[in-house]
Design a protein around this motif. Structure first.
Motif, PDB file in Angstrom:
ATOM      1  N   SER A   9      42.636  48.619  85.572  1.00 33.75           N
ATOM      2  CA  SER A   9      41.806  47.627  85.292  1.00 33.75           C
ATOM      3  C   SER A   9      41.574  47.307  86.821  1.00 33.75           C
ATOM      4  N   GLN A  10      40.548  46.407  86.961  1.00 26.47           N
ATOM      5  CA  GLN A  10      40.057  45.656  88.063  1.00 26.47           C
ATOM      6  C   GLN A  10      40.729  44.242  88.126  1.00 26.47           C
ATOM      7  N   THR A  11      41.288  44.064  89.000  1.00 26.64           N
ATOM      8  CA  THR A  11      41.787  43.062  90.064  1.00 26.64           C
ATOM      9  C   THR A  11      40.526  41.863  90.844  1.00 26.64           C
ATOM     10  N   LEU A  12      41.606  40.870  90.692  1.00 22.86           N
ATOM     11  CA  LEU A  12      40.272  40.315  92.224  1.00 22.86           C
ATOM     12  C   LEU A  12      40.090  41.388  93.474  1.00 22.86           C
ATOM     13  N   GLU A  13      40.802  41.496  93.919  1.00 23.13           N
ATOM     14  CA  GLU A  13      40.515  42.831  94.721  1.00 23.13           C
ATOM     15  C   GLU A  13      39.386  43.378  94.573  1.00 23.13           C
ATOM     16  N   ASP A  14      38.951  43.830  93.633  1.00 24.52           N
ATOM     17  CA  ASP A  14      37.609  44.641  92.962  1.00 24.52           C
ATOM     18  C   ASP A  14      36.668  43.721  92.938  1.00 24.52           C
ATOM     19  N   THR A  15      36.431  43.275  93.150  1.00 22.27           N
ATOM     20  CA  THR A  15      35.636  42.057  92.193  1.00 22.27           C
ATOM     21  C   THR A  15      35.835  40.344  93.484  1.00 22.27           C
ATOM     22  N   SER A  16      36.189  40.625  94.462  1.00 27.81           N
ATOM     23  CA  SER A  16      36.319  39.503  95.328  1.00 27.81           C
ATOM     24  C   SER A  16      35.447  39.599  96.672  1.00 27.81           C
ATOM     25  N   THR A  28      38.525  27.405  93.385  1.00 28.56           N
ATOM     26  CA  THR A  28      37.019  27.956  93.193  1.00 28.56           C
ATOM     27  C   THR A  28      36.592  29.172  92.727  1.00 28.56           C
ATOM     28  N   LEU A  29      37.557  30.029  93.380  1.00 25.50           N
ATOM     29  CA  LEU A  29      37.046  31.295  93.116  1.00 25.50           C
ATOM     30  C   LEU A  29      36.211  31.945  91.401  1.00 25.50           C
ATOM     31  N   GLY A  30      35.258  32.308  92.410  1.00 31.85           N
ATOM     32  CA  GLY A  30      33.911  32.417  91.287  1.00 31.85           C
ATOM     33  C   GLY A  30      32.504  31.160  90.773  1.00 31.85           C
ATOM     34  N   GLN A  31      32.870  30.452  91.982  1.00 27.40           N
ATOM     35  CA  GLN A  31      31.158  29.413  92.293  1.00 27.40           C
ATOM     36  C   GLN A  31      30.391  29.515  93.092  1.00 27.40           C
ATOM     37  N   GLY A  32      30.950  31.202  93.507  1.00 29.34           N
ATOM     38  CA  GLY A  32      30.181  31.391  94.671  1.00 29.34           C
ATOM     39  C   GLY A  32      29.744  33.148  94.893  1.00 29.34           C
ATOM     40  N   LYS A  33      28.882  33.836  94.975  1.00 26.80           N
ATOM     41  CA  LYS A  33      28.694  34.507  94.915  1.00 26.80           C
ATOM     42  C   LYS A  33      28.304  35.498  96.676  1.00 26.80           C
ATOM     43  N   SER A  34      27.912  36.255  97.595  1.00 26.17           N
ATOM     44  CA  SER A  34      27.905  37.464  98.062  1.00 26.17           C
ATOM     45  C   SER A  34      27.360  38.746  98.031  1.00 26.17           C
ATOM     46  N   GLY A  35      26.051  38.929  97.360  1.00 26.33           N
ATOM     47  CA  GLY A  35      25.854  40.014  96.975  1.00 26.33           C
ATOM     48  C   GLY A  35      26.506  40.847  95.486  1.00 26.33           C
ATOM     49  N   SER A  36      26.497  41.244  95.653  1.00 23.28           N
ATOM     50  CA  SER A  36      27.592  41.702  93.920  1.00 23.28           C
ATOM     51  C   SER A  36      29.262  40.935  93.745  1.00 23.28           C
ATOM     52  N   LYS A  37      29.439  40.047  95.474  1.00 19.12           N
ATOM     53  CA  LYS A  37      30.750  40.324  95.326  1.00 19.12           C
ATOM     54  C   LYS A  37      31.614  38.684  94.358  1.00 19.12           C
TER      55      LYS A  37
END
Length: 388
Positions: free
Chosen positions: A131-138, A333-342
């Protein structure tokens, strides 16, 4: 200098207090506790004779470009004394090769799978992640140490990341000088590298592209010497970049990165470095000091190097790349910001010195623990990681 950059306590580390170092790479983040041999998917393993020859030829050609590029740029000056017309023609070719836009070539990354066997390439990434991990979505910064004379491990990472985690593949950062060297810039551009200016890095990262960087840069080239593990103290500028972009830092260490080549700046100093890695690393002769001064002036690495048979053919040493657990630039705070799709951590446009120091301390501690965790498996159980 901030107190956390004082690494004198490292010199006090010995076998009796090894347990003080915590695990920096855990199964929670898809890290294997044992080193895993990289297996190519594009080529048979083991390599048949003809492919092993191809692997060695390419391993000679790529480092040779660090000589060929400067030679091509200087050729017009020498030709000017013989034939101005030839000099002008050569200069025209150089300008086209140095400035004509070059696009990335994803398929090119696969060719470096040929090098896995040459350097017994091993890693600590579990490949059975379902499954996707933190490194796949961040948004990530893969920060790799040491630089080495020529970063052969960077090419290995390109092949490995593209093979197993193409969604994590990002871009590399090089000096302006390197990105203007004919032919070399083509290879690096095909691999998605760009000039390491702050504006370039911010632009790409804010668009959601991961960064792979060798933060030791030119300075760390002159620390590279077989048998030692000396790196530049982690850069405050890198910590600031992570805070500004909200990126997650992934500390990475490569055992064997300093073994691929000898260089004139530190040649013959291996035994001395083993006795005192803290201060003896770096240029140990007049030629090396001159080369470092030139490099600082032009802001690009300039050193004479060689490997097997006195050629720019790297020694076929063991290369083990280990990645630590991801480090949030702003904890929690991971998830409080976004860059592109990450996803990103909360972005801090103007980080304070205290915030930079805090991240620097966490990163440096993780890097040291990562080194300690895997050094025995990498074949250097008594080695110490020291900082200049």
């Amino acid at each position: 200098m901030p107190p956390q950059q004082d690494h004198s306590w490292l010199s006090q580390h010995d076998e009796s207090n090894e347990s003080k170092f915590k695990l920096a790479a855990t199964e929670k983040f898809g890290r294997s506790q044992n080193l895993i041999k990289a297996i190519p998917s594009r080529y048979p393993s083991p390599l048949p004779f003809h492919l092993r020859i191809v692997a060695r030829v390419t391993a000679l050609i790529v480092p040779s470009l660090f000589y060929i590029g400067p030679a091509m740029l200087s050729a017009p000056l020498f030709l000017l004394m013989i034939s101005p017309r030839a000099a002008l023609a050569t200069l025209s070719v150089d300008l086209v090769l140095a400035y004509y836009p070059v696009k990335q070539w994803p398929f090119f990354r696969q060719y470096f799978q040929l090098w896995y066997e040459l350097f017994n390439f091993r890693h600590n990434i579990a490949l059975d992640q379902s499954s996707q991990t933190l490194e796949d979505t961040s948004l990530l910064i893969y920060s790799c140490h040491p630089h080495g004379v020529i970063p052969i491990h960077g090419y290995l990472w390109c092949a490995f990341c593209d093979q197993h985690f193409p969604n994590r593949y990002g871009f590399g950062a090089l000096t302006d000088v390197a990105m203007r060297l004919p032919l070399l810039r083509h290879v690096m551009s095909w691999l998605s590298s760009t000039s390491a200016t702050k504006s370039n890095l911010m632009k790409k990262m804010n668009a959601g592209t991961n960064l792979f960087i060798l933060p030791g840069g030119v300075s760390e080239i002159f620390l590279a010497c077989p048998g030692v593990h000396v790196i530049k103290a982690p850069r405050r500028g890198l910590m600031k970049l992570a805070l500004q972009t909200g990126a997650v830092l992934v500390p990475t260490y490569v055992f064997g990165a300093n073994e691929f080549f000898n260089q004139s700046a530190t040649y013959g100093s291996s035994s001395k470095n083993k006795r005192n890695t803290k201060s003896s690393a770096g240029p140990t002769n007049l030629i090396g000091k001159i080369q470092r001064r030139i490099s600082r002036t032009v802001r690009g690495g300039f050193t004479l190097f060689w490997g097997q048979y006195g050629l720019p053919l790297p020694y076929e040493v063991n290369c083990s790349m280990v990645l630590g657990d991801p480090i949030e630039s702003v904890p929690g705070t991971l998830g409080q910001g976004k860059s592109g799709s990450k996803m990103t951590c909360r972005k801090i446009e103007a980080p304070t010195e205290k915030q930079i120091d805090e991240l620097l301390y966490r990163y440096t501690d993780a890097l040291v623990c990562l080194f300690e965790q895997y050094k025995a498996q990498a074949g250097v159980p008594n080695a110490q990681l020291t900082f200049e």
